[in-house]
Design a protein around this motif. Sequence first.
Motif, mmCIF file in Angstrom:
data_model
loop_
_atom_site.group_PDB
_atom_site.id
_atom_site.type_symbol
_atom_site.label_atom_id
_atom_site.label_comp_id
_atom_site.label_asym_id
_atom_site.label_seq_id
_atom_site.Cartn_x
_atom_site.Cartn_y
_atom_site.Cartn_z
ATOM 1 N N THR A 94 48.514 47.357 36.376
ATOM 2 C CA THR A 94 47.249 47.068 35.710
ATOM 3 C C THR A 94 47.474 46.932 34.205
ATOM 4 N N SER A 95 46.690 46.090 33.585
ATOM 5 C CA SER A 95 46.817 45.882 32.138
ATOM 6 C C SER A 95 46.494 47.154 31.374
ATOM 7 N N CYS A 98 41.938 39.412 37.939
ATOM 8 C CA CYS A 98 40.656 40.102 38.119
ATOM 9 C C CYS A 98 39.467 39.229 37.762
ATOM 10 N N VAL A 147 46.640 46.913 44.052
ATOM 11 C CA VAL A 147 46.771 47.287 42.646
ATOM 12 C C VAL A 147 48.230 47.583 42.323
ATOM 13 N N THR A 202 45.300 42.565 41.241
ATOM 14 C CA THR A 202 44.728 42.952 39.958
ATOM 15 C C THR A 202 45.065 42.011 38.815
ATOM 16 N N ARG A 203 46.114 41.252 38.907
ATOM 17 C CA ARG A 203 46.450 40.367 37.787
ATOM 18 C C ARG A 203 45.527 39.148 37.683
ATOM 19 N N GLN A 226 36.177 39.225 40.009
ATOM 20 C CA GLN A 226 34.843 39.411 39.442
ATOM 21 C C GLN A 226 33.897 38.306 39.909
ATOM 22 N N GLU A 282 41.589 40.542 29.337
ATOM 23 C CA GLU A 282 41.722 40.890 30.756
ATOM 24 C C GLU A 282 40.974 42.167 31.143
ATOM 25 N N LEU A 308 38.116 47.140 39.562
ATOM 26 C CA LEU A 308 38.442 48.498 40.019
ATOM 27 C C LEU A 308 37.195 49.312 40.357
ATOM 28 N N GLU A 348 39.198 43.504 34.775
ATOM 29 C CA GLU A 348 39.995 44.495 35.494
ATOM 30 C C GLU A 348 39.154 45.738 35.789
ATOM 31 N N LYS A 349 38.398 46.192 34.800
ATOM 32 C CA LYS A 349 37.525 47.356 35.002
ATOM 33 C C LYS A 349 36.478 47.046 36.072
#
Length: 191
Positions: free
Chosen positions: A89-90, A68, A86, A65-66, A72, A106, A114, A110-111
């Motif tokens: 998460t930010s 992302c 995960v 996750t760091r 993407q 970020e 996920l 990140e969204k």
Amino acid sequence: MCIRDSFKAIKKERDSKFVLLINHSKLDPLFESAGFDEIIYFRNHWDFRLKVNKIGKIDLVHGFTRRCDIIQILKKEYEFPVIISVKDTSVSSHGINPPHWYLRKELPAEKYALEHVDGIIAESLEVSHATRLFKIKSKPKRIYFPNYCEEDKNIKNPVKINDGKIHLVYVGSIRGSQDNSAEHGLSLIHI
């Protein structure tokens, strides 16, 4: 089970090659001896795309996750399945409106990660908190592998024990919801 043992077990079942793509400045020395068949360094998003295109057939990508922004790119531009691990998460750490621009930058990636990955490996219930904060309705499949014990409730005001023995309650931090400042940043060590 360490990474090297996982690779060996998978290679017994099928002919596989394990490649690590990593930002050149982020290499952890442990990865060098982890059993990857190849380590490929990339400098930026464009270099990342070039290196992915040169690999050939890819069966599965496991990301984190760091980074992302990279996840993407993979989901939008390629057809292979992507799963992510995960942790930290930010949005869970800093909320939906973080105070600094680099943290806000970020959040969209990140969204997206996920919401669109093919699967999530979670070490804690943080992924549930993150998807709730992002208001994600369609959630990918998840596997929960806790690396510690989670209790149903935390003790907010523990009783100090004066019996002359060392009692280690918890080392680390416990972060509550962003709306509850009483739980924010609580750390407990009792000696």
